[in-house]
Design an enzyme around this catalytic site. Structure first.
Site, short mmCIF file in Angstrom:
data_model
loop_
_atom_site.label_atom_id
_atom_site.label_comp_id
_atom_site.label_asym_id
_atom_site.label_seq_id
_atom_site.Cartn_x
_atom_site.Cartn_y
_atom_site.Cartn_z
N SER A 164 0.78 -1.23 0.00
CA SER A 164 0.00 0.00 0.00
C SER A 164 0.81 1.28 0.00
O SER A 164 0.24 2.37 -0.08
CB SER A 164 -0.97 0.00 1.18
OG SER A 164 -2.07 -0.81 0.89
N TYR A 208 -10.21 2.68 6.32
CA TYR A 208 -9.24 2.35 5.28
C TYR A 208 -9.84 1.33 4.33
O TYR A 208 -10.34 0.29 4.73
CB TYR A 208 -8.01 1.77 5.95
CG TYR A 208 -6.80 1.62 5.07
CD1 TYR A 208 -6.00 2.71 4.78
CD2 TYR A 208 -6.43 0.37 4.58
CE1 TYR A 208 -4.86 2.56 4.00
CE2 TYR A 208 -5.30 0.21 3.81
CZ TYR A 208 -4.51 1.31 3.53
OH TYR A 208 -3.39 1.16 2.76
N SER A 209 -9.81 1.64 3.03
CA SER A 209 -10.42 0.76 2.03
C SER A 209 -9.60 0.76 0.76
O SER A 209 -9.43 1.79 0.11
CB SER A 209 -11.86 1.21 1.73
OG SER A 209 -12.41 0.44 0.68
N ASN A 210 -9.11 -0.41 0.38
CA ASN A 210 -8.35 -0.53 -0.86
C ASN A 210 -9.20 -0.23 -2.08
O ASN A 210 -8.67 0.18 -3.12
CB ASN A 210 -7.76 -1.94 -0.95
CG ASN A 210 -6.71 -2.18 0.11
OD1 ASN A 210 -5.74 -1.45 0.20
ND2 ASN A 210 -6.93 -3.18 0.94
N GLY A 264 3.17 -0.85 4.13
CA GLY A 264 2.60 -1.61 3.03
C GLY A 264 2.89 -3.08 3.19
O GLY A 264 3.97 -3.48 3.63
#
Length: 411
Positions: free
Chosen positions: A101, A206-208, A351
């Protein structure tokens, strides 16, 4: 990093869990670093944390710090453990790894550049840029979500890596399915099966999925793949010579070590898998980049010193919202910030992806940067690394520890 944050790791990009056992197949390599480069700070506390992580069972840890001292840059390289459990090869500064990330801010910078060029506004709705894409049975509605809300995770959009079927794919089914290709639209469609977390702009989660949509918007506005735009606008402009987007290729560019995973198992003797080769398309714009500690340090130096964005967009990049109610840390547009126990304010992102856990951190102007990578995904005390590098050997407690936990938990 706490055990709880590791158990929650699928909210970002690491398939990880705590593990009490240590590797016994190969003895840890000796530490490879001088404690203090000529003219630079003492890095012994950082090296001690890296050595302790290997003693706790991590195959290997790689670190680099860069610091501006008067009119020159001083670089420290440190490593502990091994890059390959079979051969015992040590980890090398030039080794490439998957950064997870940390990829997010690359996409954010491109969107900010497009705003500076007048080609979009961060306050544009997702619907205006991707008509009909963000409409779901659970109540998602792109007419009420802005690009800014995607980038600072205040959109409320469901995170596709929290979906139970995706979790199976990323854990128990991974070794059989790791070369499958996932398109951005497929990933968004997974999110749309679920209800949003909250009304857009009212909270942080938090969201990909946010950054999968961000990549899709880059492609819609420019007419070119997001990887092409990121490569030309950010990677080349910042002089990152070892940073690449692999697309759907499972291969790692040389040189590189191996990447190891326990696929969410928590037992001390859980099997360790070599997951070096995998198709990272399930991460896309949210987490697919490959880089090195040197390139990550250079990127944060160039980014934080204001050389990639005009002044207005730089302010937007670094304007943060709380990472949850009462949080001591803030999230900007693909980058986090916090003030450490010693009073230093840092910007950072961690990440994770199978077999790799990474961190890059910088002071406010990019004068002191540091990047780290673990070639395993089940344990990483990133909190202690940040504390050691910026504040010395004293352990943070109370609110200071909570701040660091927030700063390093999201992947």
């Amino acid at each position: 990093m706490t055990a709880r944050s590791l158990r929650r790791a699928l909210t970002g990009f690491v398939v990880a869990a705590t593990a009490a056992g240590a590797f016994t197949a190969t003895a840890p390599a000796a530490s490879a670093a001088s404690a203090a480069p000529a003219g630079g700070r003492d890095h012994r506390a950082t090296q001690e944390v890296m050595d302790a992580e290997v003693a706790a069972g991590v195959p290997g840890v790689l670190g680099q710090a860069r610091e501006r001292v008067q009119d020159r840059t001083v670089t420290w390289n440190g490593s502990s453990g091994v890059a390959d459990l079979n051969t015992g090869r040590p980890r090398l500064p030039e080794d490439r790894f998957r950064v997870g990330s940390i990829s997010k801010v690359f996409a954010s910078v491109v969107l900010l550049q497009l705003e500076a060029e007048g080609r979009l506004s961060l306050d544009d709705t997702v619907e205006s840029r991707l008509p009909g894409v963000l409409r779901g049975n659970g109540g998602h509605d792109g007419r009420h979500v802005t690009i800014r809300q995607l980038l600072n995770h205040s959109s409320g959009i469901y995170n596709y890596t929290e979906d139970e079927d995706v979790k199976k794919f990323l854990s128990t089914e991974f070794m059989e399915r790791r070369f499958e290709t996932r398109t951005p639209r497929q990933l968004v469609d997974v999110a749309l099966r679920h209800e949003p977390y909250f009304e857009p702009g009212t909270d942080f989660h938090y969201s990909n999925t946010n950054y999968i949509l961000a990549g899709m918007i880059v492609e819609k506005v420019t007419g070119r793949p997001y990887a092409t735009e990121i490569t030309q606008r950010v990677i080349r402009r910042a002089g990152l010579r070892a940073t690449t987007f692999p697309g759907t290729s499972p291969a790692m560019p040389n040189p590189h070590g191996r990447a190891y995973s326990k696929l969410l198992k928590t037992e001390p003797d859980a099997k360790t898998y070599d997951v070096t080769e995998l198709n990272p398309s399930w991460g896309g714009a949210a987490g697919a980049i490959i880089s090195t500690t040197g390139d990550l340090n250079r990127f944060y130096n160039v980014l934080l010193s204001g050389r990639l964005l005009p002044e207005k967009q730089q302010r937007e990049l670094l304007t943060t919202i709380p990472m949850g109610k009462g949080s001591p840390a803030g999230y900007g547009l693909g980058i986090m910030s916090a003030t450490l126990s010693c009073g230093v304010t840092v910007f950072s992102h961690s990440g994770g992806i199978h077999g790799s856990t990474s961190l890059v951190v910088s002071d406010e102007k990019g004068g002191h940067t540091a990047a780290f990578n673990y070639n395993g995904d089940w344990h990483a005390d990133l909190v202690s690394l940040v504390q050691a590098e910026y504040c010395g050997p004293a352990k943070p407690t109370g609110a200071a520890r909570d701040t660091l936990n927030k700063l390093t938990a999201l992947r």
